[in-house]
Design a protein around this motif. Structure first.
Motif, PDB file in Angstrom:
ATOM      1  N   CYS A 111       0.855  -1.194   0.000  1.00  0.00           N
ATOM      2  CA  CYS A 111       0.000   0.000   0.000  1.00  0.00           C
ATOM      3  C   CYS A 111       0.889   1.241   0.000  1.00  0.00           C
ATOM      4  O   CYS A 111       1.885   1.301   0.712  1.00  0.00           O
ATOM      5  CB  CYS A 111      -0.896  -0.014   1.224  1.00  0.00           C
ATOM      6  SG  CYS A 111      -1.833   1.505   1.479  1.00  0.00           S
ATOM      7  N   CYS A 146      -6.683   3.701   5.614  1.00  0.00           N
ATOM      8  CA  CYS A 146      -5.806   2.874   6.443  1.00  0.00           C
ATOM      9  C   CYS A 146      -4.921   3.709   7.362  1.00  0.00           C
ATOM     10  O   CYS A 146      -4.419   3.224   8.347  1.00  0.00           O
ATOM     11  CB  CYS A 146      -4.976   1.926   5.581  1.00  0.00           C
ATOM     12  SG  CYS A 146      -4.139   2.725   4.202  1.00  0.00           S
ATOM     13  N   HIS A 149      -5.034   0.925  -0.044  1.00  0.00           N
ATOM     14  CA  HIS A 149      -6.257   0.314   0.473  1.00  0.00           C
ATOM     15  C   HIS A 149      -7.456   1.202   0.140  1.00  0.00           C
ATOM     16  O   HIS A 149      -7.322   2.427   0.111  1.00  0.00           O
ATOM     17  CB  HIS A 149      -6.142   0.135   1.996  1.00  0.00           C
ATOM     18  CG  HIS A 149      -5.150  -0.925   2.378  1.00  0.00           C
ATOM     19  ND1 HIS A 149      -3.955  -0.636   2.983  1.00  0.00           N
ATOM     20  CD2 HIS A 149      -5.185  -2.269   2.200  1.00  0.00           C
ATOM     21  CE1 HIS A 149      -3.292  -1.767   3.181  1.00  0.00           C
ATOM     22  NE2 HIS A 149      -4.012  -2.776   2.720  1.00  0.00           N
ATOM     23  N   CYS A 167       0.251   2.817   3.869  1.00  0.00           N
ATOM     24  CA  CYS A 167       0.646   2.131   5.107  1.00  0.00           C
ATOM     25  C   CYS A 167       1.662   1.013   4.878  1.00  0.00           C
ATOM     26  O   CYS A 167       2.166   0.427   5.835  1.00  0.00           O
ATOM     27  CB  CYS A 167      -0.584   1.574   5.813  1.00  0.00           C
ATOM     28  SG  CYS A 167      -1.352   0.201   4.952  1.00  0.00           S
TER      29      CYS A 167
HETATM   30 ZN   LIG Z   1      -2.933   0.967   3.399  1.00  0.00          ZN
END
Ligand SMILES: [Zn+2]
Length: 175
Positions: free
Chosen positions: A74, A144, A140, A77
């Motif tokens: 991602c 997130c 995401h 994150c």
């Molecule tokens: Zn993420």
């Protein structure tokens, strides 16, 4: 059991098109050089089916169906994001780069043009298609990293006054 594609497997795209041949099987992410580095799930297997066809104006082509799931980090994150890929693409084979460049691209047409070959490497072809299907900035689909400092900082950026610009433009138009 479907047979796994090898990095040396190739196809004569002109025969494929003319004879309406069908090639199908599976390809492992770990076997594809660039995807092996990108994917967090290198053992995943994609299914593919390549069907030879001839286009409206007689050009050689093929329909490529490819499906599977690739995990990439991602952008926010850094945890894995599942990217599901289900593609059905019509390819038109051009004789060379010049012909490929000369074929007009229509916006409502999802035909992709590639330079054909009597020895087109199937794995490279499929890998390119999978990579093109992965979002440029994978993230995401939920927040997130919600509530972190980065987001607050973005909100505080001062917006320029839109009227300041408008004023100047009105003057220009009249003059
Ligand atoms: Zn993420």
């Amino acid at each position: 059991m479907t047979e796994l594609l090898k990095s040396t497997d190739y196809v004569d795209v002109y025969r494929l098109s003319r004879d309406k041949k069908v090639i199908s099987g599976s390809v492992r992410l770990a076997d594809m050089k660039r995807l092996a580095e990108m994917a967090l799930n290198p053992d995943e297997v994609f299914d593919y089916k390549i069907t030879g066809m001839t286009g409206k104006l007689g050009w050689p082509g093929a329909v490529v169906a490819i499906g599977g799931m690739v995990q990439v980090p991602c952008n926010r994150c850094n945890k894995p994001v599942d990217v599901k890929i289900e593609r059905n693409v019509i390819f038109r084979f051009a004789k060379n780069e010049e012909e490929a460049d000369a074929i007009p691209i229509e916006e409502d047409d999802d035909t992709e043009v590639i330079v054909g070959s009597e020895k087109l490497n199937i794995m490279n072809w499929l890998e390119e298609e999978i990579i093109l299907s992965i979002p440029l900035v994978p993230a995401h689909d939920y927040a997130c990293l919600a509530g972190t400092k980065t987001e607050t900082a973005e909100e505080e950026i001062e917006k320029p006054n839109p009227f300041a610009k408008l004023k100047g433009m009105t003057g220009l138009r009249k003059g």
